[in-house]
Scaffold this motif. Structure first.
Motif, PDB file in Angstrom:
ATOM      1  N   ASP A 191       0.830  -1.210   0.000  1.00  0.00           N
ATOM      2  CA  ASP A 191       0.000   0.000   0.000  1.00  0.00           C
ATOM      3  C   ASP A 191       0.868   1.265   0.000  1.00  0.00           C
ATOM      4  O   ASP A 191       0.608   2.211  -0.750  1.00  0.00           O
ATOM      5  CB  ASP A 191      -0.925   0.020   1.216  1.00  0.00           C
ATOM      6  CG  ASP A 191      -1.920  -1.120   1.187  1.00  0.00           C
ATOM      7  OD1 ASP A 191      -2.709  -1.174   0.225  1.00  0.00           O
ATOM      8  OD2 ASP A 191      -1.889  -1.961   2.100  1.00  0.00           O
ATOM      9  N   SER A 192       1.893   1.268   0.827  1.00  0.00           N
ATOM     10  CA  SER A 192       2.806   2.411   0.887  1.00  0.00           C
ATOM     11  C   SER A 192       3.556   2.581  -0.429  1.00  0.00           C
ATOM     12  O   SER A 192       3.731   3.700  -0.923  1.00  0.00           O
ATOM     13  CB  SER A 192       3.802   2.239   2.033  1.00  0.00           C
ATOM     14  OG  SER A 192       3.148   2.197   3.273  1.00  0.00           O
ATOM     15  N   SER A 236       1.151   3.772  -3.128  1.00  0.00           N
ATOM     16  CA  SER A 236       0.798   5.164  -2.834  1.00  0.00           C
ATOM     17  C   SER A 236       1.895   6.110  -3.302  1.00  0.00           C
ATOM     18  O   SER A 236       1.622   7.154  -3.892  1.00  0.00           O
ATOM     19  CB  SER A 236       0.561   5.337  -1.336  1.00  0.00           C
ATOM     20  OG  SER A 236       0.302   6.688  -1.023  1.00  0.00           O
ATOM     21  N   TRP A 264       1.021   8.494  -6.066  1.00  0.00           N
ATOM     22  CA  TRP A 264       0.738   9.777  -5.406  1.00  0.00           C
ATOM     23  C   TRP A 264       1.987  10.657  -5.245  1.00  0.00           C
ATOM     24  O   TRP A 264       1.879  11.847  -4.996  1.00  0.00           O
ATOM     25  CB  TRP A 264       0.139   9.504  -4.027  1.00  0.00           C
ATOM     26  CG  TRP A 264      -0.886  10.510  -3.616  1.00  0.00           C
ATOM     27  CD1 TRP A 264      -0.720  11.544  -2.747  1.00  0.00           C
ATOM     28  CD2 TRP A 264      -2.227  10.577  -4.066  1.00  0.00           C
ATOM     29  NE1 TRP A 264      -1.877  12.259  -2.620  1.00  0.00           N
ATOM     30  CE2 TRP A 264      -2.832  11.680  -3.426  1.00  0.00           C
ATOM     31  CE3 TRP A 264      -2.996   9.826  -4.963  1.00  0.00           C
ATOM     32  CZ2 TRP A 264      -4.153  12.041  -3.650  1.00  0.00           C
ATOM     33  CZ3 TRP A 264      -4.313  10.183  -5.167  1.00  0.00           C
ATOM     34  CH2 TRP A 264      -4.873  11.270  -4.522  1.00  0.00           C
ATOM     35  N   LEU A 311      -4.984   3.302   0.734  1.00  0.00           N
ATOM     36  CA  LEU A 311      -3.663   3.908   0.576  1.00  0.00           C
ATOM     37  C   LEU A 311      -3.221   4.670   1.815  1.00  0.00           C
ATOM     38  O   LEU A 311      -2.037   4.977   1.972  1.00  0.00           O
ATOM     39  CB  LEU A 311      -3.650   4.860  -0.635  1.00  0.00           C
ATOM     40  CG  LEU A 311      -3.920   4.216  -2.004  1.00  0.00           C
ATOM     41  CD1 LEU A 311      -3.862   5.271  -3.097  1.00  0.00           C
ATOM     42  CD2 LEU A 311      -2.924   3.094  -2.294  1.00  0.00           C
ATOM     43  N   ASN A 370      -7.294  -3.278  -2.179  1.00  0.00           N
ATOM     44  CA  ASN A 370      -7.101  -3.027  -3.608  1.00  0.00           C
ATOM     45  C   ASN A 370      -6.503  -4.268  -4.276  1.00  0.00           C
ATOM     46  O   ASN A 370      -5.647  -4.938  -3.699  1.00  0.00           O
ATOM     47  CB  ASN A 370      -6.164  -1.831  -3.819  1.00  0.00           C
ATOM     48  CG  ASN A 370      -6.829  -0.506  -3.512  1.00  0.00           C
ATOM     49  OD1 ASN A 370      -7.886  -0.205  -4.053  1.00  0.00           O
ATOM     50  ND2 ASN A 370      -6.212   0.280  -2.633  1.00  0.00           N
ATOM     51  N   TYR A 379      -4.059  -5.239  -6.371  1.00  0.00           N
ATOM     52  CA  TYR A 379      -2.856  -4.706  -7.014  1.00  0.00           C
ATOM     53  C   TYR A 379      -2.405  -5.548  -8.211  1.00  0.00           C
ATOM     54  O   TYR A 379      -1.823  -5.021  -9.162  1.00  0.00           O
ATOM     55  CB  TYR A 379      -1.727  -4.593  -5.984  1.00  0.00           C
ATOM     56  CG  TYR A 379      -1.988  -3.513  -4.962  1.00  0.00           C
ATOM     57  CD1 TYR A 379      -1.979  -2.176  -5.326  1.00  0.00           C
ATOM     58  CD2 TYR A 379      -2.282  -3.840  -3.640  1.00  0.00           C
ATOM     59  CE1 TYR A 379      -2.238  -1.185  -4.395  1.00  0.00           C
ATOM     60  CE2 TYR A 379      -2.548  -2.855  -2.700  1.00  0.00           C
ATOM     61  CZ  TYR A 379      -2.526  -1.527  -3.089  1.00  0.00           C
ATOM     62  OH  TYR A 379      -2.790  -0.543  -2.163  1.00  0.00           O
TER      63      TYR A 379
END
Length: 248
Positions: free
Chosen positions: A109-110, A113, A117, A189, A205, A207
């Motif tokens: 997730d990190s 992100s 992001w 996220l 999610n 992925y």
């Protein structure tokens, strides 16, 4: 005053004795002395004025140098940060094996992100002291034409860097953010932020599916290309900053 009285006495004596030729010579001598005195006074005044201007320029250059050193550090740090992002983008696009490794990573997730992001900063070094003297119309205080010329070049490179940073941000705002909000569980996220322990993150999610999505791959590719352009222009800015540091 004593000198003036002395010449005046001689002039009267010559006039009384009707020595007109010698009178004119003394009169001319007086005029020459007065002119020399004026010239000396002007020279002293100009010297004082030049000394004040040099002191003013010296203080200004010291302030400029301080700001340039700060800008140098900021530029180098930003380049290193952007290079880390480029390496992450390149790794994700290097093939299915790399993406499979990311999918199985405990901090996926990190990682995702950051990939989606991250790299949206628009920070550009600012030379406040130069902006101040420019706005005040006092660029002429810098007597070295070469220094003035390189500051003009630095301004141009700042503007070019700002343009590319804005392009990268626009891609993020117009395309990527919309995709994240509509096609993903954005709350998931938030696991990237270790302080959000009490949040119900909802569904996970997928992925494996996201990493096969051509849009996601294109996003990473575009961010890779734009960030490489950012690095190139940051290096040009850093190069110009270092030239100015050496000149000053």
């Amino acid at each position: 005053k004593q000198m003036i009285k002395f010449f005046r006495k001689i002039r009267y004596e010559l006039m009384e004795k009707n020595k007109v030729g010698k009178y004119f010579k003394y009169a001319i001598g007086e005029i020459i002395l007065v002119v020399i005195g004026i010239l000396i006074a002007l020279s002293i005044n100009n010297w004082n004025q030049n000394r004040l201007e040099l002191n003013r320029e010296s203080k200004l250059l010291k302030t400029l140098l301080k700001d340039l050193y700060i800008a140098e550090t900021e530029s180098a740090e930003s380049i290193n940060k952007d290079k880390e992002d480029v390496n992450s983008f390149a790794y994700m696009l290097s093939g299915k094996d790399a993406r499979e490794t990311l999918i199985n990573h405990p901090k996926i997730d990190s990682i995702f992100s950051k990939l989606i992001w991250g790299t949206v900063t628009t920070n550009v070094p600012i030379i406040n002291s130069y902006n101040d003297i420019k706005n005040a119309g006092q660029i002429g205080v810098i007597s070295n034409e070469n220094i003035r010329s390189h500051f003009t070049t630095l301004e141009t490179r700042f503007k070019r860097l700002e343009k590319i940073l804005q392009d990268r941000l626009s891609v993020q705002l117009i395309n990527i953010d919309k995709f994240v909000l509509h096609e993903m569980n954005f709350i998931e996220l938030l696991k990237a932020d270790s302080t959000n322990h009490n949040i119900d993150y909802g569904i996970n999610n997928e992925y494996s599916t996201l990493f096969e999505n051509q849009f996601v791959l294109n996003v990473i590719g575009v961010k890779l290309q734009l960030t490489e352009s950012v690095i190139t222009n940051r290096r040009l800015v850093l190069e110009e900053i270092r030239v100015l540091i050496d000149l000053i």
